[in-house]
Design an enzyme around this catalytic site. Structure first.
Site, PDB file in Angstrom:
ATOM      1  N   HIS A 381       0.719  -1.548   0.152  1.00 32.59           N
ATOM      2  CA  HIS A 381      -0.113   0.145   0.004  1.00 32.59           C
ATOM      3  C   HIS A 381       0.830   1.308   0.028  1.00 32.59           C
ATOM      4  CE1 HIS A 381      -3.841   1.891   0.057  1.00 32.59           C
ATOM      5  NE2 HIS A 381      -4.422   0.881   0.861  1.00 32.59           N
ATOM      6  N   ASP A 385      -2.359   2.773  -4.262  1.00 33.31           N
ATOM      7  CA  ASP A 385      -3.590   2.802  -3.572  1.00 33.31           C
ATOM      8  C   ASP A 385      -4.473   1.858  -4.006  1.00 33.31           C
ATOM      9  OD1 ASP A 385      -2.779   5.276  -2.362  1.00 33.31           O
ATOM     10  OD2 ASP A 385      -3.471   6.524  -4.045  1.00 33.31           O
TER      11      ASP A 385
END
Length: 408
Positions: A381, A385
């Site tokens: 992450h 995104d």
């Protein structure tokens, strides 16, 4: 002129190697490119070539030592050449003893133990091999208490210190003994431990997230059937998945990327090299299909067949197990309906592929039976995104549901 031979970095994923065997001894001649030793990396045992020609003047790292990439393995030069300056460089000590004398040199007597010399340089730093340093840390041993006779503390010194402490330890009563194990005790070492270390590194350092989608595999199953009716070599689902993923990675280059070790840059890679996890007698291995975006599924099938054969026979050639930019883990053949795979560092993402199972689904307001397969994308992450990852996963789903688009 004598030079230090370092542990090379073979592939972007390699960080270190444990020496399993030296093919040469001190005093032997070596030529540039000739295999000088073997080292176990996170993927396999690799032959390490000499990076220069000359005489092996000093072997720095012994069999069993773990050496980080770009750290010293040996010194190679001309016969009789003075290597004091290189030894000082490696040990971290000032060069000639005449200009920078060692501060302390004392004889230590311990009951039942051999006499040895403790040497510390002026700064108080104790020279120690990477493996010995790690062992000391894991075992809670103070390096200042370890005696050594070479240029630095090595694995054997740590083990000798452990043995000495055991001899000195008071006898333990039966009440203090650990509960006996009712079963086999298996050594946690070698490839098993390497795999464990990399999985731990991934889980501890990557803030991951995972997304799952269900894919109607009707058209991909039919497409594969038509391809295999025409091709001499059977094309498997793994090769078709790899091809679909390469198409998606072109559209979503942030997934085909790696985060720099210092965390300051993201490398978006041009080549698309897809590793496919393979179970072997030695544990999970990940042979890598290179330049997938430039090849057809039949060529990929040929490449993958050779990779799997070499991997299971432990006869991999250089590059077979390194250079991956994305990984597929397929447990469909085991009947697994859904799972999340651990990201293979330093890659950004991994695709977990489950079994294709006939399932009742709604199509055009009617309930029909379709071969459905769950795919789960685990991603770093920090680098992408969730929305970007969802678009990437949806792109793969669409390709598999309309496989002719893979060729477009």
């Amino acid at each position: 002129m004598a030079k230090i031979m370092n542990m090379p970095k073979i592939g972007v994923n390699m960080t270190d190697g444990t020496i399993t065997e030296w093919y040469v001894n001190e005093g032997d001649k070596v030529k540039f490119g000739e295999m000088a030793l073997a080292a176990e990396t996170d993927k396999d045992v690799q032959d390490i070539p000499a990076d220069q020609s000359g005489i092996v003047l000093k072997i720095i790292a012994q069999a069993g030592d773990n050496v980080e990439c770009h750290k010293p393995l040996a010194i190679v030069g001309n016969a009789g050449e003075n290597i004091d300056h290189l030894m000082a460089e490696i040990s971290g000590q000032p060069e000639p003893p005449s200009t920078a004398p060692q501060v302390a040199e004392k004889r230590v007597d311990t009951a039942g133990a051999k006499e040895s010399i403790v040497q510390k340089n002026e700064s108080g730093r104790i020279p120690v091999s990477p493996l010995a340093k790690k062992m000391a840390k894991d075992l809670g041993i103070d390096l200042a208490a370890v005696n050594y006779q070479g240029i630095r503390i090595v694995k054997a010194d740590i083990l000798a210190y452990q043995d000495l402490k055991k001899e000195e330890a008071p006898e333990v009563s039966n009440e203090m003994l650990p509960v006996s194990i009712n079963g086999n005790v298996v050594s946690y070492s070698g490839m098993r431990k390497k795999i464990g270390s990399r999985m731990t590194e991934s889980v501890n350092t990557k803030p991951w997230a995972a997304l799952t989608m269900a894919v109607d595999m009707t058209e991909t199953v039919n497409w594969r059937k038509r391809v295999n009716e025409m091709a001499q070599l059977k094309v498997g689902f793994n090769e078709m998945l790899a091809k679909a993923c390469s198409r998606a990675l072109i559209e979503f280059p942030k997934i085909n990327a790696q985060l720099a070790a210092d965390g300051n840059e993201i490398y978006e890679l041009n080549d698309i090299n897809i590793g496919i996890a393979v179970d072997t007698d030695s544990g999970l291995m990940v042979p890598v299909l290179k330049n997938v975006e430039r090849k057809g599924v039949i060529e990929l099938a040929e490449d993958f067949k050779g990779l799997v054969e070499r991997t299971k026979a432990r006869e991999n050639i250089s590059g077979d197990l390194s250079g991956g930019t994305f990984t597929i883990s397929n447990l469909g053949g085991r009947g697994v309906s859904n799972f999340r795979a651990v990201i293979n560092p330093p890659e950004c993402a991994i695709l977990a592929v489950a079994a294709t199972i006939k399932t009742a689904v709604v199509v055009a307001d009617e309930i029909v039976i379709r071969p459905m397969m769950n795919i789960t994308l685990s991603f770093d992450h920090r680098m992408v995104d969730g929305d970007y990852a969802a678009q990437f996963l949806g792109f793969i789903k669409n390709l598999l549901e309309e496989p002719m688009k893979i060729l477009m």
